[in-house]
Structures are given as C-alpha cells and as structure tokens.
Design an enzyme around this catalytic site. Structure first.
Site, PDB file in Angstrom:
ATOM      1  N   GLY A  50     138.038  81.754 163.081  1.00 51.32           N
ATOM      2  CA  GLY A  50     138.090  81.381 161.679  1.00 51.32           C
ATOM      3  C   GLY A  50     137.279  82.225 160.729  1.00 51.32           C
ATOM      4  N   GLU A 104     129.944  81.543 159.796  1.00 47.01           N
ATOM      5  CA  GLU A 104     130.965  80.536 160.086  1.00 47.01           C
ATOM      6  C   GLU A 104     131.866  80.351 158.865  1.00 47.01           C
ATOM      7  OE1 GLU A 104     132.766  79.189 162.070  1.00 47.01           O
ATOM      8  OE2 GLU A 104     132.033  77.265 162.781  1.00 47.01           O
ATOM      9  N   ASP A 105     133.113  79.975 159.104  1.00 41.91           N
ATOM     10  CA  ASP A 105     134.042  79.760 157.997  1.00 41.91           C
ATOM     11  C   ASP A 105     133.837  78.419 157.319  1.00 41.91           C
ATOM     12  OD1 ASP A 105     134.952  78.369 160.222  1.00 41.91           O
ATOM     13  OD2 ASP A 105     137.056  78.919 159.975  1.00 41.91           O
ATOM     14  N   ASP A 108     132.092  71.157 158.800  1.00 39.52           N
ATOM     15  CA  ASP A 108     132.454  69.806 158.376  1.00 39.52           C
ATOM     16  C   ASP A 108     131.590  68.795 159.129  1.00 39.52           C
ATOM     17  OD1 ASP A 108     133.915  70.132 160.741  1.00 39.52           O
ATOM     18  OD2 ASP A 108     135.849  69.982 159.758  1.00 39.52           O
ATOM     19  N   LYS A 136     131.544  70.899 153.943  1.00 33.53           N
ATOM     20  CA  LYS A 136     132.044  69.577 153.556  1.00 33.53           C
ATOM     21  C   LYS A 136     130.905  68.575 153.743  1.00 33.53           C
ATOM     22  CE  LYS A 136     136.853  70.231 155.054  1.00 33.53           C
ATOM     23  NZ  LYS A 136     137.878  69.701 155.998  1.00 33.53           N
ATOM     24  N   PHE A 157     141.672  68.384 154.721  1.00 30.83           N
ATOM     25  CA  PHE A 157     142.095  69.435 155.646  1.00 30.83           C
ATOM     26  C   PHE A 157     142.655  70.617 154.860  1.00 30.83           C
ATOM     27  CE2 PHE A 157     144.624  71.588 158.851  1.00 30.83           C
ATOM     28  CZ  PHE A 157     143.724  71.603 159.909  1.00 30.83           C
ATOM     29  N   ILE A 158     142.204  71.817 155.213  1.00 27.07           N
ATOM     30  CA  ILE A 158     142.594  73.031 154.488  1.00 27.07           C
ATOM     31  C   ILE A 158     143.015  74.131 155.451  1.00 27.07           C
ATOM     32  CG2 ILE A 158     141.189  72.574 152.436  1.00 27.07           C
ATOM     33  CD1 ILE A 158     138.990  74.333 153.650  1.00 27.07           C
ATOM     34  N   ASP A 164     142.742  77.672 159.919  1.00 25.46           N
ATOM     35  CA  ASP A 164     144.093  77.493 160.447  1.00 25.46           C
ATOM     36  C   ASP A 164     144.440  76.043 160.716  1.00 25.46           C
ATOM     37  OD1 ASP A 164     144.160  77.241 163.891  1.00 25.46           O
ATOM     38  OD2 ASP A 164     142.268  77.420 162.810  1.00 25.46           O
ATOM     39  N   ARG A 170     145.986  81.318 158.841  1.00 30.97           N
ATOM     40  CA  ARG A 170     144.711  82.032 158.689  1.00 30.97           C
ATOM     41  C   ARG A 170     144.771  83.195 157.699  1.00 30.97           C
ATOM     42  NH1 ARG A 170     141.143  80.517 162.652  1.00 30.97           N
ATOM     43  NH2 ARG A 170     142.035  79.958 164.655  1.00 30.97           N
TER      44      ARG A 170
END
Length: 180
Positions: A50, A104-105, A108, A136, A157-158, A164, A170
């Site tokens: 990610g 990190e992407d 959450d 988040k 959720f994105i 992804d 992605r």
C-alpha cells in the site's frame, strides 16, 4: 481525477481526496522529517504494498541519501482487519542502533503499526517513528502514535493512491470512498 463513480470488484466508490492534496501533505511531512532527522542516519522502511506511491513521493521530497528498506506485512482480508500480523517479506537490513521511520499508507485500527513498532524495537532499533499518509482516528483500537500524519480522515473504506480493495484500485492517483 474523474468526478465519476468507479467500480472496483463488486463495490462502487466516489471521489474523495485529489492526488494533489495528498502530494501537498506529503511535501509538508517531508520537510518536517528532514528537519527532525538532520544529522541522523535514519532507515526508512516502506510497508508494501500500500505505501508504494506515498513512499516514493515522500522519499523524493525528503531528498536525502538515507537508506531505504522494504517489507511486507499483512493483517487485512477484504475490507477488515484479521488482528493477526502475517510477515510476508521481512526487513533484511539490520535495525540495531538505528532510527527507523516506518512509511505506511493508512493507519486505521493501529494494530499493524503497534506490532511493527514492537518488533523493530525488539530487533534492536534505537527509535521507531511512524509516517503515514492517512490516519483514521475514529478507527484506532490500539495505543499507537503516528509521528508524521499527512491527513486525518473519517472511518470509511477507501481505495486509490496505493490503497486497494482485494488488490485492485491501488494505481488511481486520487482516493475514492465507498459509496453508501
């Protein structure tokens, strides 16, 4: 960015965050990291898959000769966390005595970052910091602190910009949110 809905597998997503907004936040983080690590020799650890777009943009903006490593861990299946960290591709660079900055992407629940920070410290890292494109806060379930945060977002959720849904979506420049 298209102003249109997109379909990834069986889900419909709508536009949420433009790629340029993400890049502006990334440039801000890069400047902060550059200032904080001046005179240090940090090791940047990019968490795949990610973070690949964010990591490339962040490291280019930091513009230093620091060392970069790649690792892959998984704690997700579909749209949710399994709360089990699976090591797919470990860091092979020695961490002993190093300042490690995890790239990190998205954070959450915080589970993956909490476990990685514990692991890297146990592996001898002198300090472990976390740089994330997105956070988040409403979803956090673990006591973890991100040192560098590009943007805080809602607990939805994105996909896109590295994120992804079952390995699709992605490579979109922008981020899309699940249509309610």
């Amino acid at each position: 960015m298209t102003d249109q809905e997109i379909i990834v597998h069986d889900k419909t997503f709508v536009p949420y965050i433009k790629g340029e907004q993400l890049r502006a936040a990334t440039r801000r983080l890069a400047e902060q990291i550059r200032q904080d690590t001046e005179g240090c020799d940090p090791l940047f650890v990019c968490i795949m898959n990610g973070s690949f777009m964010f990591a490339a943009e962040l490291l280019q903006a930091i513009n230093t000769s620091a060392e970069v490593a790649f690792a892959r861990y998984s704690s997700y299946s579909g749209m949710g966390s399994t709360y089990q960290l699976k090591e797919v591709m470990p860091v092979t660079t020695p961490l002993a005595g190093r300042l490690v900055i995890i790239i990190e992407d998205l954070i959450d629940t915080g589970f993956t970052m909490m476990k990685l920070k514990e692991k890297f410290l146990a592996d001898g890292a002198a300090d472990v910091r976390i740089a994330t494109m997105l956070l988040k806060p409403e979803a956090l379930q673990c006591p973890i602190h991100a040192d560098y945060v590009g943007m805080e977002i809602h607990n939805s959720f994105i996909v896109g910009h590295g994120l992804d849904y079952n390995d699709r979506g992605r490579m979109l420049d922008d981020i899309y949110i699940l249509k309610e």
